[in-house]
Design a protein around this motif. Structure first.
Motif, short mmCIF file in Angstrom:
data_model
loop_
_atom_site.label_atom_id
_atom_site.label_comp_id
_atom_site.label_asym_id
_atom_site.label_seq_id
_atom_site.Cartn_x
_atom_site.Cartn_y
_atom_site.Cartn_z
N THR A 2 0.83 -1.21 0.00
CA THR A 2 0.00 0.00 0.00
C THR A 2 0.86 1.25 0.00
O THR A 2 0.62 2.19 -0.77
CB THR A 2 -0.94 0.00 1.23
OG1 THR A 2 -1.73 -1.19 1.19
CG2 THR A 2 -1.84 1.21 1.24
N ASN A 6 0.99 3.91 -3.09
CA ASN A 6 0.67 5.32 -2.83
C ASN A 6 1.81 6.22 -3.30
O ASN A 6 1.58 7.24 -3.96
CB ASN A 6 0.39 5.52 -1.34
CG ASN A 6 -0.24 6.85 -1.03
OD1 ASN A 6 -1.05 7.38 -1.79
ND2 ASN A 6 0.10 7.41 0.12
N GLN A 19 -3.70 9.59 0.27
CA GLN A 19 -4.41 8.37 0.60
C GLN A 19 -5.69 8.73 1.34
O GLN A 19 -5.65 9.33 2.40
CB GLN A 19 -3.56 7.45 1.47
CG GLN A 19 -4.27 6.18 1.88
CD GLN A 19 -3.41 5.30 2.75
OE1 GLN A 19 -2.21 5.16 2.54
NE2 GLN A 19 -4.02 4.68 3.75
N LEU A 31 -6.59 0.69 -2.34
CA LEU A 31 -6.07 1.98 -1.93
C LEU A 31 -6.94 3.04 -2.58
O LEU A 31 -7.05 3.08 -3.81
CB LEU A 31 -4.62 2.15 -2.37
CG LEU A 31 -3.99 3.53 -2.16
CD1 LEU A 31 -3.89 3.86 -0.67
CD2 LEU A 31 -2.63 3.60 -2.82
N ILE A 33 -7.42 6.86 -3.37
CA ILE A 33 -6.59 8.06 -3.45
C ILE A 33 -7.39 9.24 -4.01
O ILE A 33 -8.36 9.05 -4.72
CB ILE A 33 -5.33 7.84 -4.33
CG1 ILE A 33 -5.71 7.43 -5.76
CG2 ILE A 33 -4.39 6.84 -3.68
CD1 ILE A 33 -4.54 7.37 -6.73
N GLN A 81 -1.68 10.08 6.02
CA GLN A 81 -2.36 9.53 4.86
C GLN A 81 -3.43 8.58 5.39
O GLN A 81 -3.16 7.71 6.20
CB GLN A 81 -1.39 8.76 3.97
CG GLN A 81 -0.27 9.59 3.41
CD GLN A 81 -0.70 10.41 2.21
OE1 GLN A 81 -1.57 10.02 1.46
NE2 GLN A 81 -0.08 11.55 2.05
N ASP A 104 8.23 7.32 0.99
CA ASP A 104 6.99 7.34 1.75
C ASP A 104 7.32 7.29 3.22
O ASP A 104 8.23 6.58 3.64
CB ASP A 104 6.12 6.13 1.36
CG ASP A 104 4.71 6.24 1.89
OD1 ASP A 104 4.00 7.18 1.49
OD2 ASP A 104 4.32 5.40 2.72
#
Length: 187
Positions: A2, A6, A19, A31, A33, A81, A104
């Motif tokens: 995930t 993302n 997210q 996911l 978005i 997120q 991330d």
């Protein structure tokens, strides 16, 4: 997976990607978005390709515990997120490349691998528009991704047998039919 997906979506589509929510299961995950439209085929597969490049790059995945204030100073509010975490101590999952570029960093209590290579592969299965400004990406990772690929191959093979044609013919014709359908429906 995930976190990688993302990050790949943000890299391909831009910094407006956020997210909205996520759901993870052994067989498939999703996911959601922020994005203003469904993805065209080229962009959809570019995100999948970029996610798999990150996975194959064998980046270390680090997990830290930070005081909320410290975490916000270091990473900003992109930590949240998928929503704010209510705890004062935040568990941060962080992926950085070999040049120390941050891919991330999120507050997340999920179980994480120690290296992106453990994900093995990611397959984007489909997308849906679930509300204005939110698209859902449905995907699978690792053995579940392999199972999805095998299922697609089996469907293709069965269609070819039923029609008594080659698998390449089925692929070519189905793409042409899909393109015609999209034009008719102005997608």
């Amino acid at each position: 997976g995930t976190h990688v997906l993302n990050a790949a979506a943000r890299e391909i589509l831009g910094n407006h990607i956020w997210q909205h929510s996520a759901f993870k299961n052994v067989d498939k995950a999703r996911l959601d978005i922020t994005h203003y439209e469904l993805l065209d085929e080229k962009t959809f597969y570019a995100i999948e390709k970029r996610a798999n490049e990150i996975i194959k790059s064998k980046y270390v995945v680090k997990k830290y515990f930070f005081d909320r204030v410290q975490a916000e100073k270091k990473f900003g509010f992109t930590l949240y997120q998928g929503g704010a975490a209510p705890e004062e101590q935040l568990r941060i999952g962080e992926i950085r490349d070999k040049k120390n570029k941050l891919y991330d960093a999120e507050a997340c209590g999920g179980i994480h691998c120690d290296n992106t290579k453990e994900i093995s592969k990611l397959v984007l299965m489909k997308q849906e528009r679930i509300q204005d400004g939110i698209i859902r990406l449905i995907f699978a990772c690792g053995p579940a991704a392999d199972a999805e690929i095998q299922k697609e191959k089996l469907i293709l093979s069965e269609c070819a047998k039923i029609l008594n044609v080659s698998e390449n013919y089925v692929l070519r014709e189905s793409k042409e039919l899909l393109d015609k359908w999209k034009k008719l429906n102005k997608i």
